[in-house]
Write a protein that holds these residues in place. Structure first.
Motif, PDB file in Angstrom:
ATOM      1  N   GLY A 121     -45.901  40.966 -22.396  1.00 33.43           N
ATOM      2  CA  GLY A 121     -44.546  40.707 -22.877  1.00 33.43           C
ATOM      3  C   GLY A 121     -43.812  41.959 -23.313  1.00 33.43           C
ATOM      4  O   GLY A 121     -44.087  43.072 -22.863  1.00 33.43           O
ATOM      5  N   GLY A 122     -42.867  41.767 -24.241  1.00 29.55           N
ATOM      6  CA  GLY A 122     -42.037  42.870 -24.709  1.00 29.55           C
ATOM      7  C   GLY A 122     -42.825  43.984 -25.366  1.00 29.55           C
ATOM      8  O   GLY A 122     -42.456  45.162 -25.264  1.00 29.55           O
ATOM      9  N   ASP A 175     -41.957  37.263 -30.034  1.00 29.63           N
ATOM     10  CA  ASP A 175     -43.218  36.524 -30.089  1.00 29.63           C
ATOM     11  C   ASP A 175     -44.331  37.439 -29.595  1.00 29.63           C
ATOM     12  O   ASP A 175     -44.090  38.587 -29.221  1.00 29.63           O
ATOM     13  CB  ASP A 175     -43.147  35.229 -29.266  1.00 29.63           C
ATOM     14  N   VAL A 176     -45.544  36.924 -29.601  1.00 26.31           N
ATOM     15  CA  VAL A 176     -46.708  37.688 -29.153  1.00 26.31           C
ATOM     16  C   VAL A 176     -47.316  36.956 -27.970  1.00 26.31           C
ATOM     17  O   VAL A 176     -47.649  35.773 -28.073  1.00 26.31           O
ATOM     18  CB  VAL A 176     -47.753  37.841 -30.279  1.00 26.31           C
ATOM     19  N   ASP A 177     -47.449  37.661 -26.827  1.00 26.16           N
ATOM     20  CA  ASP A 177     -48.064  37.097 -25.634  1.00 26.16           C
ATOM     21  C   ASP A 177     -49.365  37.844 -25.363  1.00 26.16           C
ATOM     22  O   ASP A 177     -49.361  39.076 -25.275  1.00 26.16           O
ATOM     23  CB  ASP A 177     -47.136  37.235 -24.423  1.00 26.16           C
ATOM     24  N   ILE A 178     -50.465  37.112 -25.205  1.00 27.59           N
ATOM     25  CA  ILE A 178     -51.761  37.734 -24.958  1.00 27.59           C
ATOM     26  C   ILE A 178     -52.429  37.032 -23.777  1.00 27.59           C
ATOM     27  O   ILE A 178     -52.518  35.804 -23.745  1.00 27.59           O
ATOM     28  CB  ILE A 178     -52.691  37.644 -26.190  1.00 27.59           C
ATOM     29  N   THR A 186     -46.051  40.284 -18.190  1.00 24.46           N
ATOM     30  CA  THR A 186     -45.494  41.506 -18.782  1.00 24.46           C
ATOM     31  C   THR A 186     -43.972  41.509 -18.680  1.00 24.46           C
ATOM     32  O   THR A 186     -43.284  41.941 -19.603  1.00 24.46           O
ATOM     33  CB  THR A 186     -46.089  42.756 -18.089  1.00 24.46           C
ATOM     34  N   GLY A 187     -43.416  40.976 -17.580  1.00 25.74           N
ATOM     35  CA  GLY A 187     -41.964  40.946 -17.417  1.00 25.74           C
ATOM     36  C   GLY A 187     -41.433  42.294 -16.934  1.00 25.74           C
ATOM     37  O   GLY A 187     -42.177  43.140 -16.483  1.00 25.74           O
ATOM     38  N   SER A 188     -40.105  42.491 -17.044  1.00 28.57           N
ATOM     39  CA  SER A 188     -39.111  41.576 -17.586  1.00 28.57           C
ATOM     40  C   SER A 188     -38.752  40.469 -16.588  1.00 28.57           C
ATOM     41  O   SER A 188     -39.261  40.470 -15.470  1.00 28.57           O
ATOM     42  CB  SER A 188     -37.844  42.360 -17.936  1.00 28.57           C
ATOM     43  N   THR A 189     -37.834  39.567 -16.991  1.00 25.55           N
ATOM     44  CA  THR A 189     -37.503  38.408 -16.164  1.00 25.55           C
ATOM     45  C   THR A 189     -37.011  38.818 -14.790  1.00 25.55           C
ATOM     46  O   THR A 189     -37.471  38.304 -13.764  1.00 25.55           O
ATOM     47  CB  THR A 189     -36.444  37.545 -16.871  1.00 25.55           C
ATOM     48  N   MET A 190     -36.058  39.760 -14.731  1.00 26.36           N
ATOM     49  CA  MET A 190     -35.489  40.159 -13.438  1.00 26.36           C
ATOM     50  C   MET A 190     -36.508  40.937 -12.621  1.00 26.36           C
ATOM     51  O   MET A 190     -36.565  40.799 -11.392  1.00 26.36           O
ATOM     52  CB  MET A 190     -34.233  41.009 -13.657  1.00 26.36           C
ATOM     53  N   PRO A 232     -45.405  49.841 -17.229  1.00 27.72           N
ATOM     54  CA  PRO A 232     -44.807  48.687 -17.931  1.00 27.72           C
ATOM     55  C   PRO A 232     -43.594  49.051 -18.781  1.00 27.72           C
ATOM     56  O   PRO A 232     -42.668  48.247 -18.910  1.00 27.72           O
ATOM     57  CB  PRO A 232     -45.961  48.174 -18.792  1.00 27.72           C
ATOM     58  N   THR A 233     -43.580  50.250 -19.382  1.00 29.75           N
ATOM     59  CA  THR A 233     -42.452  50.633 -20.235  1.00 29.75           C
ATOM     60  C   THR A 233     -41.190  50.907 -19.427  1.00 29.75           C
ATOM     61  O   THR A 233     -40.129  51.117 -20.012  1.00 29.75           O
ATOM     62  CB  THR A 233     -42.800  51.885 -21.054  1.00 29.75           C
TER      63      THR A 233
END
Length: 555
Positions: free
Chosen positions: A394-395, A405-408, A495-499, A548-549
């Motif tokens: 995620g973010g 939020d926290v995504d794991i 991980t994203g992002s949406t687009m 990812p960043t």
């Protein structure tokens, strides 16, 4: 057409494909290194190789005392610069490829330099064929070498080694029970430099968290959000794509950049006028009107509550609701919300719980607390099932200093031990007083190659989590469990992002594939592919690796 063996000083223009290559019959005895590749059959696939590189490799094979063959099926070793299965299959049958040692050119260079055949697995051309390449690698003892030279020792770390095996480089030193391919890299892989910001898809470009034109992106995103809330999906997507294009632009735009703006992908006439208006005036008139609209602000408020989507938000507004107090009265939010790990019995109960916890859940989560939550959950998971691995996605993984939020994502190297773990972990966390609510709980189900629903086939639980710290603030924590073979597609997908993810699916579709968090499927026959690393997901679609960043393609 046969490729003639280059002379001592090769002429690149004389080289062509589909070679029949033979070592020189006049090779001098002093040129032969008996400890290198004596009598080994080698095939050079010249795809992606320059003529002078082919000439160099032919010369090295000749020097090493190997035999160059004209067909891959006749060889023991295939030397190739191709790193993708799809492209390799244009030249070599997959069943043949799996029966050979498929290595990069650096394997030959380093072997000749060190005077003996090096382990092939370290130089596997395709990460998916690492194991078969290692198993099919000819050893010196197979070549009737002396007993003293039968043991092959790995080469010292060299730049060519790291370059030739990106999928196995930069890994953590792992416990014996955790496969290397499930562990994150010790050092983040570097993104491909100087990516073209004018290419079509955001998964082909880099997008930093805060770009040089961040305020412009946020202005356009207001229009995008309104279109989405009003159910105008196509228009909303157009603005999302335009924002993604501007996020990738490497410098700050000015009103003199009309030609640059026109070159950006996914920006039509209307959006181009908005961009120029912003660059000239510092704002966009339509955006100011939207932000002042009672309807827009009410819809944004309603949709910020878990369980309320755009359609429900519009229905609530049509019923006369305008603010938070109206929502609480409508959903009869009184007293403490119902708790229990079985989760809400209806969508309305979801909304009741989200409304009751709204003040807490709206507080951003700093990175330090995200890491604390991750460590706490992993400690509890170790009690439930030792040996699991995980990654925060995620973010947080995209570099945000604070998260909503926290995504794991979790897995276990043994697939049989991964199934059912989500429910077991949630029960334990609930018993320990950490999980107070479960908003969604699902188990693994069969991978649907024609999936049209939003959710993938992973086991997951969307929870409200109370960290074990003094005066805790409850947090949204999403627990996602993948089987080991789908761990890296889950990591990429969450991980994203949406687009970025949307464009990744679009690129996959153009290549006859389907990508989602639970795997990669070939559309025409529903064959499943399971990348062994995150980078291999990108490699399978011919995409550059993007850290990812730098996947922040949304405003």
């Amino acid at each position: 057409m046969p490729l003639k063996r280059p002379k001592a000083e090769p002429n690149p223009s004389s080289t062509s494909s589909d070679a029949v290559l033979r070592p020189s019959a006049k090779r001098r005895k002093s040129d032969v290194d008996p400890g290198t590749l004596h009598s080994r059959k080698v095939y050079i696939l010249d795809a992606k190789l320059k003529p002078d590189e082919v000439a160099e490799l032919v010369s090295l094979v000749d020097k090493a005392g190997a035999i160059l063959v004209s067909e891959a099926k006749e060889s023991e070793i295939v030397i190739t610069a191709v790193g993708m299965r799809k492209r390799l299959e244009r030249h070599i049958d997959w069943s043949v490829a799996k029966s050979k040692a498929l290595v990069t050119p650096n394997w030959l260079r380093d072997s000749v330099q060190q005077g003996h055949a090096l382990p092939c697995g370290t130089y596997a051309a395709l990460a998916s064929l690492h194991d078969t390449t290692a198993a099919n690698c000819p050893t010196e003892s197979d070549s009737d070498q002396d007993e003293s030279s039968a043991q092959l020792s790995p080469p010292t770390s060299t730049p060519s080694e790291a370059k030739s095996s990106p999928s196995r480089a930069n890994k953590e030193v792992e416990p014996a029970h955790i496969p290397e391919n499930l562990l994150p890299p010790r050092v983040p892989l570097k993104t491909t430099p100087d990516l073209d910001h004018t290419v079509r898809f955001s998964c082909q470009r880099t997008s930093s968290l805060v770009c040089p034109n961040q305020e412009l992106c946020e202005q356009l995103d207001v229009v995008r959000k309104l279109r989405e809330l009003e159910g105008e999906e196509r228009s909303s997507l157009s603005y999302r794509r335009a924002v993604a294009s501007i996020k990738s632009y490497p410098r700050q735009l000015s009103k003199c950049d009309r030609e640059e703006i026109a070159r950006l992908p996914n920006i039509g006439t209307k959006i181009s006028k908005m961009v120029l208006e912003y660059l000239e005036n510092g704002n966009i008139n339509e955006v100011e009107k939207i932000k002042a609209s009672e309807r827009y602000n009410a819809l944004v408020l309603f949709a910020s509550i878990y369980g309320i989507g755009p359609s429900t938000a519009r229905n609530l507004y049509a019923r006369g609701l305008r603010n938070l107090r109206d929502l609480e009265a409508f959903y009869e939010v009184n007293g403490p919300p119902v708790e229990g790990i079985e989760g809400p019995q209806s969508v309305e109960m979801d909304i009741q719980i989200a409304l009751g916890l709204r003040a807490e859940l709206a507080i951003k989560i700093p990175r330090e607390e995200v890491e604390l939550i991750h460590r706490t959950i992993m400690n509890e998971l170790e009690v439930v099932q030792p040996g699991c691995v995980s990654m925060i996605v995620g973010g947080y993984r995209r570099g945000k200093s604070e998260s909503n939020d926290v995504d794991i994502v979790f897995t276990h190297p043994d697939a049989s031990k991964a199934i059912g773990l989500c429910t077991k972990l949630v029960r334990r966390l609930h018993e320990q007083g950490m999980v107070t609510h479960v908003m969604h709980l699902s188990s693994f189900h069969a991978h649907n190659a024609l999936r049209t629903t939003h959710w993938d086939s992973l086991e997951k639980s969307l929870t409200v989590f109370r960290p074990p710290i003094p005066n805790p603030t409850r947090r949204r924590v999403d627990l996602i469990f993948a089987l080991p073979e789908t761990y890296w597609t889950a990591v990429v997908g969450w991980t994203g992002s949406t687009m970025f993810e949307r464009d990744l699916r679009s690129v996959a579709k153009l290549q006859g594939m389907k990508f989602d968090s639970s795997g990669i499927t070939r559309r025409h026959d529903s064959t499943l592919f399971y990348p062994r690393t995150e980078k291999e997901v990108f490699d399978m679609f011919g995409l550059p690796w993007i850290d990812p960043t730098l996947r922040n393609a949304d405003a």
